[in-house]
Design a protein around this motif. Structure first.
Motif, PDB file in Angstrom:
ATOM      1  N   HIS A  10       2.323   1.520   8.214  1.00 13.83           N
ATOM      2  CA  HIS A  10       3.183   2.186   7.236  1.00 13.83           C
ATOM      3  C   HIS A  10       3.319   1.234   6.056  1.00 13.83           C
ATOM      4  O   HIS A  10       3.643   0.063   6.245  1.00 13.83           O
ATOM      5  N   VAL A  11       3.067   1.715   4.855  1.00 12.24           N
ATOM      6  CA  VAL A  11       3.032   0.864   3.666  1.00 12.24           C
ATOM      7  C   VAL A  11       4.233   1.147   2.781  1.00 12.24           C
ATOM      8  O   VAL A  11       4.606   2.298   2.562  1.00 12.24           O
ATOM      9  N   LYS A  12       4.829   0.077   2.270  1.00 10.32           N
ATOM     10  CA  LYS A  12       5.926   0.163   1.309  1.00 10.32           C
ATOM     11  C   LYS A  12       5.445  -0.460  -0.008  1.00 10.32           C
ATOM     12  O   LYS A  12       5.566  -1.662  -0.220  1.00 10.32           O
ATOM     13  N   PRO A  13       4.840   0.350  -0.898  1.00 12.68           N
ATOM     14  CA  PRO A  13       4.339  -0.203  -2.164  1.00 12.68           C
ATOM     15  C   PRO A  13       5.466  -0.509  -3.144  1.00 12.68           C
ATOM     16  O   PRO A  13       6.554   0.065  -3.060  1.00 12.68           O
ATOM     17  N   THR A  30       4.684  -2.454   9.576  1.00 11.12           N
ATOM     18  CA  THR A  30       5.087  -2.023   8.242  1.00 11.12           C
ATOM     19  C   THR A  30       4.654  -3.125   7.284  1.00 11.12           C
ATOM     20  O   THR A  30       4.931  -4.294   7.514  1.00 11.12           O
ATOM     21  N   LYS A  36       1.930  -1.475  -6.928  1.00 10.06           N
ATOM     22  CA  LYS A  36       2.319  -0.066  -6.870  1.00 10.06           C
ATOM     23  C   LYS A  36       1.102   0.778  -6.532  1.00 10.06           C
ATOM     24  O   LYS A  36      -0.027   0.325  -6.620  1.00 10.06           O
ATOM     25  N   ALA A  37       1.347   2.005  -6.146  1.00 10.49           N
ATOM     26  CA  ALA A  37       0.264   2.908  -5.736  1.00 10.49           C
ATOM     27  C   ALA A  37      -0.446   3.491  -6.963  1.00 10.49           C
ATOM     28  O   ALA A  37      -0.564   4.693  -7.122  1.00 10.49           O
ATOM     29  N   ALA A  42      -1.962  -0.944  -4.360  1.00  7.15           N
ATOM     30  CA  ALA A  42      -1.265  -1.033  -3.072  1.00  7.15           C
ATOM     31  C   ALA A  42      -2.275  -1.192  -1.942  1.00  7.15           C
ATOM     32  O   ALA A  42      -2.054  -1.984  -1.015  1.00  7.15           O
ATOM     33  N   SER A  69      -1.956   7.813   0.900  1.00  5.60           N
ATOM     34  CA  SER A  69      -0.740   8.041   1.675  1.00  5.60           C
ATOM     35  C   SER A  69      -0.078   6.710   2.017  1.00  5.60           C
ATOM     36  O   SER A  69      -0.710   5.659   1.970  1.00  5.60           O
ATOM     37  N   ARG A  70       1.187   6.751   2.388  1.00  4.86           N
ATOM     38  CA  ARG A  70       1.867   5.538   2.825  1.00  4.86           C
ATOM     39  C   ARG A  70       1.548   5.197   4.281  1.00  4.86           C
ATOM     40  O   ARG A  70       1.809   4.095   4.724  1.00  4.86           O
ATOM     41  N   LYS A  72      -1.446   4.720   6.824  1.00  2.00           N
ATOM     42  CA  LYS A  72      -2.878   4.479   6.747  1.00  2.00           C
ATOM     43  C   LYS A  72      -3.432   4.107   8.110  1.00  2.00           C
ATOM     44  O   LYS A  72      -2.762   3.467   8.907  1.00  2.00           O
TER      45      LYS A  72
END
Length: 78
Positions: A10-13, A30, A36-37, A42, A69-70, A72
């Motif tokens: 789970h990604v938090k850009p 995480t 940023k995406a 990201a 997507s967040r 991956k």
């Protein structure tokens, strides 16, 4: 034969915490990245953070699903 590890992250850009990889109680990863995406920044941050976390070259990390997507799916060749 190479040892491949397939994981879901789970990604938090755009995070000020990043680059950082955290594992929760269930073993879910995480990844906090500063990029940023936009223009794949990201995704680049995810690859760099995972390479550092697992101690492999970034060329051994491939995002197979979720490029936009967040969440991956990633394969790590070790």
């Amino acid at each position: 034969m190479a040892d491949n590890l397939k994981i879901v992250v789970h990604v938090k850009p755009g995070s000020r915490k990043g680059p950082l990889v955290e594992t929760d109680e269930q073993g879910q990863l995480t990844i906090f990245v500063q990029g940023k995406a936009i223009d794949g920044k990201a995704n680049e941050g995810v690859i760099l953070a995972l390479a550092d976390h697992f101690g492999v070259a970034k060329s051994h990390i491939t995002i197979t699903r979720g490029h936009t997507s967040r969440i991956k799916q990633v394969i790590i060749d070790r």
